[in-house]
Design an enzyme around this catalytic site. Sequence first.
Site, PDB file in Angstrom:
ATOM      1  N   HIS A  54       0.840  -1.197   0.000  1.00  0.00           N
ATOM      2  CA  HIS A  54       0.000   0.000   0.000  1.00  0.00           C
ATOM      3  C   HIS A  54       0.873   1.244   0.000  1.00  0.00           C
ATOM      4  O   HIS A  54       2.065   1.179   0.285  1.00  0.00           O
ATOM      5  CB  HIS A  54      -0.893   0.008   1.246  1.00  0.00           C
ATOM      6  CG  HIS A  54      -0.099   0.036   2.514  1.00  0.00           C
ATOM      7  ND1 HIS A  54       0.484  -1.107   3.027  1.00  0.00           N
ATOM      8  CD2 HIS A  54       0.256   1.053   3.337  1.00  0.00           C
ATOM      9  CE1 HIS A  54       1.148  -0.791   4.119  1.00  0.00           C
ATOM     10  NE2 HIS A  54       1.040   0.518   4.332  1.00  0.00           N
ATOM     11  N   HIS A  67       5.282   6.264  -1.136  1.00  0.00           N
ATOM     12  CA  HIS A  67       6.064   5.064  -1.437  1.00  0.00           C
ATOM     13  C   HIS A  67       5.279   3.802  -1.099  1.00  0.00           C
ATOM     14  O   HIS A  67       4.286   3.857  -0.381  1.00  0.00           O
ATOM     15  CB  HIS A  67       7.372   5.069  -0.635  1.00  0.00           C
ATOM     16  CG  HIS A  67       7.144   4.908   0.840  1.00  0.00           C
ATOM     17  ND1 HIS A  67       6.756   5.961   1.644  1.00  0.00           N
ATOM     18  CD2 HIS A  67       7.212   3.816   1.648  1.00  0.00           C
ATOM     19  CE1 HIS A  67       6.616   5.520   2.889  1.00  0.00           C
ATOM     20  NE2 HIS A  67       6.874   4.220   2.920  1.00  0.00           N
TER      21      HIS A  67
END
Length: 171
Positions: A34, A115
């Site tokens: 995620h 990220h």
Amino acid sequence: MKYGIVLFPSKKLQDLANSYRKRYDPSYSLIPPHLTLRASFECAEEKADQLVSHLRNIAKESHPLVLKMTKYSSFAPVNNVIYIKAEPTEELKTLNEKLYTGVLAGEQEYNFVPHVTVGQNLSDDEHSDVLGQLKMQEVSHEEIVDRFHLLYQLENGSWTVYETFLLGRGE
């Protein structure tokens, strides 16, 4: 209750991240790959309706966004986390900022660095070795993301979706 707000990327990107997470991320079994939009936070269960309403409004006034992954990088020397870096577009930064307003008001502990984590809690040697190998690989992935998710943490430490919000629709 502990909550978090994330984007789940496409299966293709999740498969890429998981190919490393299986070995290098102790959180592999607790949450799928995620992109964290807002760090985890506590919220009383009786305020969950307010939280969901606020997130619906944010989703309604936001638009689907481009997620462009560009390279492998790391947060070292602060900590030994290796990740696939997402280009910090204005849309992504704006969405992140909105998630610190209203009932979610508060200061961000760290600067927003979009990220997808592929490794964490690595020894210095392992971190250096793995990052060195990954930096030799090219990353070029782009996709449209049209939703974000409110997650909550279960007693066993795993995370599950509480509600999903469609960007541009608030549903």
